[in-house]
Design an enzyme around this catalytic site. Structure first.
Site, short mmCIF file in Angstrom:
data_model
loop_
_atom_site.label_atom_id
_atom_site.label_comp_id
_atom_site.label_asym_id
_atom_site.label_seq_id
_atom_site.Cartn_x
_atom_site.Cartn_y
_atom_site.Cartn_z
CD GLN A 210 -10.34 -23.32 1.66
OE1 GLN A 210 -10.26 -23.30 0.44
NE2 GLN A 210 -9.34 -22.94 2.45
CE LYS B 142 -14.07 -27.57 1.23
NZ LYS B 142 -15.02 -26.48 0.87
CD GLU C 42 -18.32 -43.06 31.31
OE1 GLU C 42 -18.04 -42.27 32.21
OE2 GLU C 42 -17.74 -44.15 31.17
CE LYS D 167 -14.92 -47.70 38.59
NZ LYS D 167 -16.10 -46.89 38.80
CB SER E 35 -10.66 -49.27 37.04
OG SER E 35 -9.71 -48.70 37.92
CB SER F 18 -9.08 -26.40 1.82
OG SER F 18 -9.12 -26.35 0.39
CG ASN G 238 -16.59 -19.80 -6.89
OD1 ASN G 238 -15.61 -20.15 -6.22
ND2 ASN G 238 -16.79 -18.54 -7.25
CG ASN H 148 -15.39 -47.85 34.51
OD1 ASN H 148 -16.17 -47.96 35.46
ND2 ASN H 148 -14.10 -47.64 34.65
CB THR I 226 -41.81 -38.07 35.28
OG1 THR I 226 -42.34 -38.24 36.60
CG2 THR I 226 -42.73 -38.77 34.27
CG HIS I 227 -39.79 -34.88 37.65
ND1 HIS I 227 -39.75 -33.55 37.33
CD2 HIS I 227 -41.07 -35.28 37.46
CE1 HIS I 227 -40.96 -33.14 36.99
NE2 HIS I 227 -41.78 -34.18 37.05
CE1 TYR J 93 -16.34 -20.77 -2.00
CE2 TYR J 93 -14.80 -18.99 -2.45
CZ TYR J 93 -15.06 -20.24 -1.92
OH TYR J 93 -14.06 -20.96 -1.32
N1 ARG Z 1 -11.13 -24.69 -1.72
C1 ARG Z 1 -12.22 -23.84 -2.03
C2 ARG Z 1 -13.38 -24.09 -1.05
O1 ARG Z 1 -13.36 -25.08 -0.43
C3 ARG Z 1 -12.71 -24.09 -3.42
C4 ARG Z 1 -13.39 -22.93 -4.03
C5 ARG Z 1 -12.42 -21.84 -4.28
N2 ARG Z 1 -13.00 -20.76 -5.01
C6 ARG Z 1 -12.46 -19.55 -5.03
N3 ARG Z 1 -13.07 -18.63 -5.68
N4 ARG Z 1 -11.37 -19.27 -4.36
O2 ARG Z 1 -14.28 -23.29 -0.91
#
Ligand code: ARG
Length: 459
Positions: free
Chosen positions: A323, A326, A291, A284, A278, A24, A111, A286, A156-157, A318
């Site tokens: 993971q 994120k 958008e 134009k 454009s 990650s 964790n 725009n 409205t509408h 966990y």
């Molecule tokens: N990179 C992991 C995550 O984002 C960190 C936690 C990893 N923990 C584990 N027991 N493998 O979740």
């Protein structure tokens, strides 16, 4: 060769594809400042409780500061083999300070480490969203002040309904964005408890001080259940849900700006800074930013659904699935901040076209309700009958291809004999809006009072 962090029981290293799916570090490197803040708090606590020596804690602290500055200057050697930000930082710390680095992870697990890092990051995003929304509200308030009593059609509408004021319409969004801010604030208050010290899932046998680390990191208190501490990502989901609702508001405003800046409406003119041309059509202008805001909102909704889906089937506590929290959250937060900044710039720089707004306000028989209300008030007609009479007058005007105020008194009286000349007073759009003085109504007097209240609140 086996992993230097957890490879004690392994003879061989991972397959290349295993490494690719597992790592990650490509995105969680963004958590470096939070990871280092969490580690510094943890190390200081380990020393204060006598779990490690003061000397080791000091060496760790200095080493972590060096790591942080290496990351900030772009000199940090990120490694995919080291999976994530947590192990990258710790491995580098070991290179820098040697043996004491190995003591940092006492009474801790990745964790609770990732749970605390991510919470800190999301908490910061709540603050940033709040600030950005405040700036957008100020831009909208500026527009409201400039045209507090400018008349425009209310829809409205997307059909002309009744005349309203430009200030009133701008303030409607100020209200929506205020609720968005309070949603982020609520989410922030709820997420502000510390999972650090939950360790892997069960807590630890070391005599840690969780209040100390919670306080050092700005949390209200430690979370009370270690399983919950490492298992839930509801804090990120609350952020994404708040972001989604905010994004929905942004998208509606963006849609209005697209419509309003069209040649058919001409309600607003975007500044050059917020328009694009454009390559083939020289005339134009725009509204690309509007958008793109409208379009990017989908990524925010998507992140919310994606993380809900990741979490919904996971047994406590966990699982590596988590993971995947994120990247989605980062993308949603980045696009929310970008959309907020772009919307603020567009709104601050645009010019409302008072003449077009007013001309449009008088179309579509927009004062028909005022006429019906007059029949009730002045002639004592039941509203349903007044509605019917007004409908006939609208049909007559349509037949004569004129607006309601262009009908003669004789034509009006052909529909209802008791109608008097003073009916024409209520058919003008300015009179119409001025009469809507109920609390929260569109009358300029009401709008000015609301502007004053908001000015005070936003200062
Ligand atoms: N990179 C992991 C995550 O984002 C960190 C936690 C990893 N923990 C584990 N027991 N493998 O979740």
């Amino acid at each position: 060769s086996a992993n230097s962090m957890w490879g004690g029981r392994f003879a061989a290293g991972p397959d290349a594809i295993m490494e690719a799916i597992n790592a990650s570090i490509g995105y969680d490197r963004r958590l470096a400042p939070q990871d280092i803040a969490g580690s510094r708090a943890h190390a200081a606590m380990l020393a204060a409780t006598g779990i490690i020596s003061d000397n080791d804690a000091e060496v760790i602290r200095e080493g972590l500061l060096t790591v942080l500055s290496e990351i900030e200057t772009g000199d940090f050697p990120f490694s995919t083999a080291l999976e994530d930000i947590h192990m990258n930082v710790e491995a580098r710390l070991r290179d820098l300070i040697g043996e004491p680095a190995g003591r940092l992870h006492t009474a801790r697990s990745r964790n609770d480490q990732v749970a605390v890092d991510f919470r800190l990051w999301v908490r910061d995003q709540c603050d940033q969203a709040d600030e950005a929304l405040g700036a957008l509200q100020k831009a909208l308030l500026g527009q409201a002040e400039a045209g507090a009593d400018w008349v425009m059609p209310g829809f409205t509408h997307l059909q002309v309904a009744q005349p309203v004021t430009w200030g009133h319409h701008m303030l409607a969004y100020v209200e929506m964005f205020a609720r968005d801010r309070s949603r982020f604030a609520d989410a922030r208050a709820r997420m502000n408890t510390s999972p650090l010290g939950a360790a892997a899932l069960a807590g630890t046998s070391f005599p840690i001080d969780r209040d100390m680390t919670a306080q050092a990191l700005g949390f209200d208190r430690p979370m009370s259940n270690s399983l919950d501490g490492v298992a839930d990502r509801d804090f990120a989901l609350e952020f994404l849900a708040s972001a989604s609702i905010c994004a929905m508001h942004l998208s509606r405003l963006a849609e209005e700006l697209v419509i309003w800046s069209s040649a058919q409406f001409r309600f607003v003119k975007m500044s050059d800074k917020w328009s694009t041309g454009s390559s083939i059509m020289p005339q134009k202008r725009n509204p690309d930013a509007a958008e793109l805001i409208r379009a990017k909102i989908g990524r925010i909704f998507g992140a919310n659904v994606a993380l809900m889906t990741v979490m919904k089937g996971l047994p406590l506590t966990y699982s590596k699935d988590m993971q995947e929290d994120k990247e989605q959250t980062f993308d949603a937060a980045d696009n929310l901040m970008l959309a907020l900044a772009a919307m603020t710039g567009m709104v601050a720089d645009m010019t409302a076209n008072r003449e077009s707004l007013k001309a449009a306000a008088a179309t579509g028989f927009s004062t028909a309700t005022d006429l019906a209300d007059w029949l009730v008030r002045e002639l004592g007609l039941p509203f349903r009958e007044a509605h019917h009479v007004t409908g006939s007058l609208v049909a007559l005007a349509e037949e004569k291809t004129c607006d309601l105020p262009d009908l003669s008194l004789a034509q009006m009286q052909s529909v209802h004999a008791d109608i008097r000349a003073d009916v024409f007073d209520v058919l003008g759009v300015e009179n119409s809006v001025a009469s809507r003085t109920s609390f929260g109504g569109t009358a300029p007097s009401q709008v000015r009072a609301q502007i004053a209240t908001w000015k005070e609140k936003l200062e």
